[in-house]
Scaffold this motif. Structure first.
Motif, mmCIF file in Angstrom:
data_model
loop_
_atom_site.group_PDB
_atom_site.id
_atom_site.type_symbol
_atom_site.label_atom_id
_atom_site.label_comp_id
_atom_site.label_asym_id
_atom_site.label_seq_id
_atom_site.Cartn_x
_atom_site.Cartn_y
_atom_site.Cartn_z
ATOM 1 N N PRO A 167 0.814 -1.230 0.000
ATOM 2 C CA PRO A 167 0.000 0.000 0.000
ATOM 3 C C PRO A 167 0.841 1.271 0.000
ATOM 4 O O PRO A 167 0.360 2.344 -0.381
ATOM 5 N N LYS A 168 2.099 1.169 0.432
ATOM 6 C CA LYS A 168 2.961 2.349 0.492
ATOM 7 C C LYS A 168 3.198 2.968 -0.883
ATOM 8 O O LYS A 168 3.520 4.149 -1.004
ATOM 9 N N VAL A 169 3.064 2.154 -1.918
ATOM 10 C CA VAL A 169 3.444 2.610 -3.245
ATOM 11 C C VAL A 169 2.545 3.740 -3.743
ATOM 12 O O VAL A 169 2.954 4.540 -4.590
ATOM 13 N N LYS A 170 1.310 3.850 -3.200
ATOM 14 C CA LYS A 170 0.404 4.913 -3.649
ATOM 15 C C LYS A 170 0.997 6.295 -3.370
ATOM 16 O O LYS A 170 1.105 7.133 -4.271
ATOM 17 N N LYS A 171 1.395 6.537 -2.120
ATOM 18 C CA LYS A 171 1.979 7.832 -1.773
ATOM 19 C C LYS A 171 3.320 8.034 -2.473
ATOM 20 O O LYS A 171 3.642 9.130 -2.931
ATOM 21 N N GLN A 172 4.102 6.939 -2.569
ATOM 22 C CA GLN A 172 5.399 7.036 -3.230
ATOM 23 C C GLN A 172 5.236 7.440 -4.689
ATOM 24 O O GLN A 172 6.021 8.231 -5.222
ATOM 25 N N TRP A 173 4.208 6.889 -5.345
ATOM 26 C CA TRP A 173 3.956 7.231 -6.742
ATOM 27 C C TRP A 173 3.586 8.711 -6.872
ATOM 28 O O TRP A 173 4.111 9.419 -7.730
#
Length: 474
Positions: A419-425
């Motif tokens: 789920p972390k990838v959303k903010k990272q993107w």
């Protein structure tokens, strides 16, 4: 005239030349000769061609007829070069100057004396060449075994022993690697390093010599040189070739280092940077990536009657830009959150990354093994050169696979499949978002239809599919 020289005075104490001078004085006292001058060249080789100020002054005094005799420990203290010897012979014959050494006198004014001098000089020259060959072989073996190279200034990130890591500098290198791969300009990293008070090793050397106060001033080029240096990935290099694994702890992971090299040493990079200066960089997500369904041309950011759109040059499509970007962002987050996200970026199979790493470890271990065989005389020079060349070729192929497997610049800093990838993107720079979109998606924009009262629904004007990647045949 007494002349003394030593090739290398590692301790800087001059003991060797002192012994030569003392022997010369004793010889002069025994023969009843009067010493008018003493000249010393300390830590200067006679065979490298490097200027020897003291020897130059000796020749000048001979030419000026200020001395009758040159006294030295041995003929090879004066010269190991046949060219230099002939110059001395001509001067000695012309000025009538003799040469005396602790190993016996040489009368360069006679044919027999000149013959003996030439034989001694030839023997000395041969010894220099044998010593050079042995030294070169030893250097190759030590490098292949990963030993530390102590030439030049200390590498940024390590203590003077070239092994102990300096935490603050190492952390700066790791952060810079992630930031640069994420799209941060090298110049910005340079400013950050300077603002943090980080000082390059060369600046430290200048300060130690009293030339100037150390200045925490980094340039983009200086940062680049650090990030693409194989030492930071634990790679030992000799004469430009990777020859093994270093004995020091690495600061960067191999895949991050390879991604940096691919990004920063790419021959097309400078061309792209110059093009960016002469023209505007894309300021929207799918400019030059999305295509018009009707004409197949890429779309660009435009406006239509006050509405921000994506349009092709032929104006077949005028699709709301905000809606397209929102759809693309959603699709990208969905794909990067999937458990097989890496496989999407590595169409040939994400297991290749692990296989490539294993091949790299094997190649580096093989280089270390070859070095030990060479050092113990179980392998000839020719065999070593052939074997290492073949092993380095395998190493380069494995590194290329690792980059193509998708573990390079595109995925650094992204927790794929979480789920972390959303903010990272959403936090990624636009340039890197565009590269990922181009790698994963095919965005097609569909004309609205000519009937204004019954246009094609907005959701039907955008078609997004997984990009079809053709894997190159081996």
């Amino acid at each position: 005239m007494i002349y003394a020289r030593v090739s290398l005075d590692a301790a800087g104490e001059g003991r060797s030349v002192d012994r030569q001078l003392e022997a010369g004085r004793q010889l002069c006292e025994l023969r009843g000769w009067t010493v008018v001058e003493e000249r010393i060249d300390n830590s200067i080789s006679a065979s490298t061609g490097k200027e020897r100020p003291a020897w130059k002054s000796v020749l000048a005094m001979v030419e000026a007829r200020e001395v009758d005799l040159i006294v030295a420990w041995h003929i090879d203290r004066m010269t190991r070069s046949m060219l230099d010897l002939e110059e001395l012979i001509l001067l000695a014959v012309d000025a009538g100057v003799g040469v005396a050494t602790a190993s016996g006198d040489l009368d360069l004014t006679t044919d027999v004396g000149r013959m003996v001098a030439r034989i001694l000089a030839a023997v000395a020259r041969a010894e220099v060449e044998r010593k050079g060959a042995r030294q070169k072989l030893a250097n190759v073996a030590r490098a292949a075994e990963g030993d530390v190279h102590f030439g030049g200034v200390r590498p940024f990130g390590y203590e003077n022993d070239r092994v102990t890591i300096i935490p603050k500098e190492a952390d700066a290198i790791r952060k810079a690697a992630v930031d640069v791969l994420a799209g941060k300009p090298l110049a910005q990293v340079a400013r950050e390093w300077s603002d943090d008070g980080l000082v390059s090793s060369r600046a430290e050397i200048g300060w130690e010599k009293g030339k100037r106060k150390p200045k925490a001033g980094w340039s983009a080029r200086g940062v680049k040189n650090v990030l693409v240096n194989p030492r930071y990935a634990g790679i030992r290099v000799y004469n430009g070739d990777e020859v093994g694994t270093g004995v020091w702890d690495k600061i960067l992971e191999l895949e991050d280092y390879l991604a940096l090299v691919q990004l920063l040493v790419d021959p097309d990079r400078k061309k792209g940077e110059n093009a960016g200066r002469n023209g505007r960089k894309p300021q929207s997500l799918v400019t030059g990536i999305g295509r018009c369904q009707k004409c197949g041309e890429t779309v660009r950011a435009a406006s239509n009657r006050g509405e921000l759109t994506y349009s092709c040059r032929m104006s077949h499509v005028h699709t709301n830009r905000e809606y397209v970007d929102t759809r693309v962002h959603g699709e990208m987050i969905d794909r990067l959150s999937r458990s097989d996200a890496l496989a999407l970026l590595a169409p040939s199979g994400h297991t290749e990354a692990d296989e490539a790493k294993a091949d790299i470890e094997k190649a580096q271990a093989k280089l270390n093994q070859l070095a030990k065989l060479l050092a113990t005389d179980l392998m000839t020079d020719e065999q070593f050169i052939t074997a290492t060349a073949a092993t380095r070729e395998k190493l380069k192929k494995a590194e290329a696979v690792l980059i193509k497997a998708g573990t390079g610049a595109l995925t650094v800093g992204l927790d794929l499949g979480t789920p972390k990838v959303k903010k990272q993107w959403l936090d990624l720079p636009l340039e890197r978002q565009r590269k990922l979109v181009e790698a994963l998606l095919e965005v097609t924009l569909i004309p609205r239809g000519r009937k204004r009262r019954d246009p094609t629904p907005l959701e039907e004007q955008v078609m997004i599919e997984d990009r079809k990647v053709e894997v190159e045949a081996e």
